[in-house]
Design a protein around this motif. Structure first.
Motif, PDB file in Angstrom:
ATOM      1  N   ARG A  68     -35.867  19.539 -54.128  1.00 64.46           N
ATOM      2  CA  ARG A  68     -34.744  20.355 -53.678  1.00 64.46           C
ATOM      3  C   ARG A  68     -35.442  21.321 -52.762  1.00 64.46           C
ATOM      4  O   ARG A  68     -34.873  21.957 -51.479  1.00 64.46           O
ATOM      5  CB  ARG A  68     -34.217  21.336 -54.706  1.00 64.46           C
TER       6      ARG A  68
ATOM      7  N   VAL B  31     -35.615  19.578 -49.068  1.00 63.83           N
ATOM      8  CA  VAL B  31     -34.404  18.765 -48.711  1.00 63.83           C
ATOM      9  C   VAL B  31     -34.394  18.810 -47.111  1.00 63.83           C
ATOM     10  O   VAL B  31     -34.065  17.988 -46.495  1.00 63.83           O
ATOM     11  CB  VAL B  31     -33.456  19.524 -49.340  1.00 63.83           C
TER      12      VAL B  31
ATOM     13  N   ALA C 220     -28.804  18.019 -44.995  1.00 66.55           N
ATOM     14  CA  ALA C 220     -29.994  18.131 -45.451  1.00 66.55           C
ATOM     15  C   ALA C 220     -30.806  19.141 -44.260  1.00 66.55           C
ATOM     16  O   ALA C 220     -31.430  20.058 -44.632  1.00 66.55           O
ATOM     17  CB  ALA C 220     -30.978  17.037 -45.641  1.00 66.55           C
TER      18      ALA C 220
END
Length: 782
Positions: free
Chosen positions: A674, A677, A778
């Motif tokens: 995360r 990303v 993203a």
């Protein structure tokens, strides 16, 4: 709900993986701790309850009737430290015959006019106490299956007395196998035999040293050699606790692993939440949250799943503890099987306090952050770390996604260390469990003595509803069976074994005497120390026998209860947990004069080289069919309820630890992906395929998994080397090197790779999520 409560609930719901990890970790730690603590505290409760209610004897002493008189024994009541006594009671070791069946096992009979009051109040379980000659009460621990009204004869005694069973009772300290009125004892005592029993309670009797001092005090004024045996209540108590005590070291090990994992994982989850939630912390402070409230918010997010896991762990601990304790409670007829409430409270308070302290220490940084600094940082982590590792990895002849993954742990060393620690404990648990299962298998192999290729078991006696019946004597002629075995084509090494019962000075319970014809040293008997017997008059015994009789290798013991006393010299200590370790192994010629008719014989065969075992057994059975016995391949059944339970518990707890370790990796890798990303979006825009993305994420845990596995294996071996001997000591056994040295080089390498497997399993889901992430989404992420 208050604002602080909403923040806590929001954090718990948002970090579901981390919440699940904390809950599972605390559940496993609490379950093992509650189970281990409960067994340690409660395992002796049934015995202690019965001992208190029956005023059990702290020490029972057997005296030689030819060396001491009842008057002299009565004067021992005034010895220093004695609080109360019972006796002297006349005793005899006799061999009964039930309802005209074959001879039974030797038993100790005591003449008592009543059940007792101040010392050893015998609990009457069924029927009544004998009131006149011709009546007998059998102990519930006796080898005879008692039925009210059953006749018990003693044909070897003068006049062949026959007694009627009028009751079944139990002495908590096992002071006798049967009781009669004192007037009956002359008929049960052969000339020149018999003795006296004295039962003592002391003012201080909590340790073996105090019992020993008491024993010296009561025998100090008596003729030397008058005391021929004694039994401490501590020995009986240890035997009563044996079935549950074996679990305690094992559960303590898993409980400790779970507690350490709880601390590490909670600290890592909270620290990661603080590290990735810097902007959120700044917003909370901007809207009026104090530093203390911010810290409490993160502590609460850890305590909620920990509390749920604790509740589930307590429930699991109770469910696992009760069945293990049930058998002990049934033996003494007590109801003290409830897990002690203070154990629950101590585990709950300790675990939640540990979680709170760990979470507070990790969240303290959140309280100290300045609001302006927290708002200015944003959510993306610094990308400055690990660049040198990336450059070095890029020189390897590997695909770029792989080199990027291999360098990733150096960008977040703290997070990699936390994940590696979780994998480390998983590898330790797996290594320990593999070793324990192998060691228990060795113990069961020693118990079954299954080295033989073929076995002809001794015929089992027929038992009717009133005990041994006329069919007790085996139909097969051992000599004819032996001749058939020796004549069979393919018979190599071969020995026979016959079992009789006898008694020795000290313990009142009977022992098994296993007499061998032929060399049985190859039959799977695992030596702990000393050597196997070489000639008549020598014997080997298990560790519990040495402890119960106070003997050691080189001492001589006398086997009583046979046609004549048989002295044997102990030359070796063998691993054998059967019959509570109360056995003596010797050559059949040792018992030639005392027991010439050894009939219940088993035959153990090792086939010659190149012989097919199944074909050999089939051919042998054709020859044995007319004799009424059947050969079988391999040894006797080596199963055991305790081993099955230990293996099941270890499998469950290990799977939980491995699952927690994998979830710890999953949480760390998920957090890492995360944070990266946008970086992943850039890689995809430059042409990285989903498979290459998966490879990059998975290889990011390769170094961590390999290092953790390599460290976890020796730690697991070391844990096995500490816990297994402790488990053996808890049941009175010393374990030889063959039971402890169960790891081989071929096994250690796969176990070391187990750390890599755990890490890879934890990284699979985040790798899939990263591969499925859309490039445009993203790239837009800030």
């Amino acid at each position: 709900m208050s604002a602080l409560g909403k923040v806590v609930r929001s954090g718990v719901e948002r970090r579901r993986v981390q919440t699940l990890v904390i809950g599972l970790t605390t559940m496993m730690a609490v379950a093992a701790s509650v189970l281990g603590g409960s067994l340690l505290v409660v395992s002796g409760a049934p015995f202690d309850d019965a001992f208190g209610k029956q005023h059990g004897a702290h020490l029972s002493v057997q005296f030689d009737a030819d060396r001491v008189s009842p008057g002299q024994l009565s004067r021992s009541k005034g010895a220093a430290g004695v609080s109360s006594t019972a006796g002297p009671f006349r005793t005899a070791t006799v061999t009964p015959r039930s309802d005209g069946a074959g001879p039974g096992w030797p038993m100790t009979v005591v003449g008592r006019g009543d059940r007792g009051h101040d010392v050893d109040k015998v609990a009457l379980l069924e029927g009544r106490w004998p009131t006149r000659p011709g009546e007998i009460v059998l102990s519930a621990d006796s080898s005879l299956l008692a039925t009210m009204g059953m006749k018990v004869a003693f044909p070897d005694l003068s006049g062949g007395p026959a007694l009627t069973v009028v009751g079944v009772a139990r002495s908590v300290t096992r002071t006798a196998d049967a009781w009669v009125v004192p007037a009956q004892m002359p008929a049960l005592t052969a000339p020149g035999s018999g003795g006296y029993q004295m039962l003592y309670r002391f003012t201080d009797a909590g340790t073996a040293a105090q019992i020993g001092a008491g024993g010296k005090a009561v025998t100090a004024s008596l003729p030397r050699g008058a005391a021929v045996g004694e039994q401490s209540w501590l020995t009986v108590r240890k035997s009563a606790e044996r079935d549950t005590a074996v679990y305690v070291p094992f559960l303590v090990a898993f409980g400790a692993l779970g507690l350490v994992m709880s601390v590490l994982i909670v600290g890592n989850v909270v620290a990661s939440a603080v590290g990735t939630g810097t902007r959120r912390i700044g917003i909370l402070k901007a809207v009026g949250f104090t530093p203390a409230q911010v810290v409490r918010a993160y502590v609460g997010q850890a305590l909620i799943p920990a509390a749920v896991g604790t509740a589930l762990g307590v429930l699991a601990g109770h469910l696992l503890a009760v069945p293990v304790l049930a058998e002990t409670g049934e033996v003494y007829g007590t109801s003290s099987l409830a897990v002690a409430p203070w154990v629950d409270l101590a585990v709950i308070a300790g675990l939640l306090g540990l979680v709170a302290a760990t979470a507070w220490a990790s969240a303290w940084r959140a309280g100290r952050l300045r609001t302006v600094d927290a708002l200015a940082v944003g959510r993306n982590a610094s990308t400055g770390r690990g660049r040198r590792a990336v450059r070095l990895a890029g020189r390897l002849p590997l695909p770029q996604p792989v080199t990027l993954g291999l360098a990733r742990p150096f960008a977040r060393p703290g997070r990699a260390l936390a994940m590696g620690t979780a994998v480390l404990f998983g590898a330790v648990a797996v290594t320990f469990t593999v070793g324990m299962v192998a060691s228990l298998g060795q113990v069961m192999k020693a118990k079954a003595h299954d080295t033989a290729d073929a076995v002809v078991p001794a015929p089992l006696p027929d038992f009717g509803p009133r005990g041994p019946g006329p069919g007790t004597r085996p139909r097969a002629d051992p000599v004819a069976v032996a001749a058939a075995v020796e004549a069979a084509a393919g018979t190599g090494k071969y020995y026979r074994a016959a079992t009789v019962r006898a008694t020795v000075s000290g313990p009142t319970a009977t022992i098994d005497v296993v007499a061998f014809t032929g060399d049985a040293s190859w039959g799977g008997y695992t030596m702990v120390s000393g050597r196997w017997f070489d000639e008549p008059g020598e014997a080997v015994v298990p560790t519990p026998f040495l402890a119960a009789t106070g003997t050691r290798i080189g001492d001589t013991v006398t086997l009583n209860g046979l046609a004549e006393p048989v002295p044997v010299r102990i030359v070796g200590e063998v691993l054998d947990p059967r019959n509570d370790g109360m056995q003596v192994f010797t050559d059949a010629s040792t018992l030639a004069a005392a027991r010439p008719d050894l009939t219940e014989t088993s035959h153990h065969i090792a086939v010659s080289s190149g012989t097919d075992v199944s074909g050999y057994v089939a051919a042998l059975n054709r020859d044995l069919a007319p004799l009424g016995v059947t050969a079988q391949a391999g040894g006797l059944d080596a199963g055991g309820d305790m081993v099955v339970t230990l293996n099941a518990l270890s499998a469950v707890l290990t799977l939980m630890l491995v699952a927690v370790a994998a979830l710890g990796v999953l949480g760390g890798v998920l957090l890492d992906t995360r944070e990266r990303v946008r970086e992943i979006g850039v890689h995809k825009a430059l042409g990285m395929t989903p498979r290459q993305t998966v490879a990059m994420v998975l290889t990011s845990v390769v170094v961590t998994g390999l290092v953790a596995g390599a460290l976890g294996v020796p730690l697991g071996v070391a844990l096995h080397g500490r816990v297994l001997p402790a488990m053996g000591e808890s049941v009175g056994l010393r374990l030889p090197d063959s039971v402890l040295a169960v790891y081989s080089g071929a096994e250690l390498l796969p176990l070391a790779l187990g750390g890599l497997l755990i890490a890879t399993l934890g990284a699979l889901l985040p790798a899939g999520w990263a591969a499925r992430a859309r490039t445009a989404t993203a790239l837009r992420t800030e």
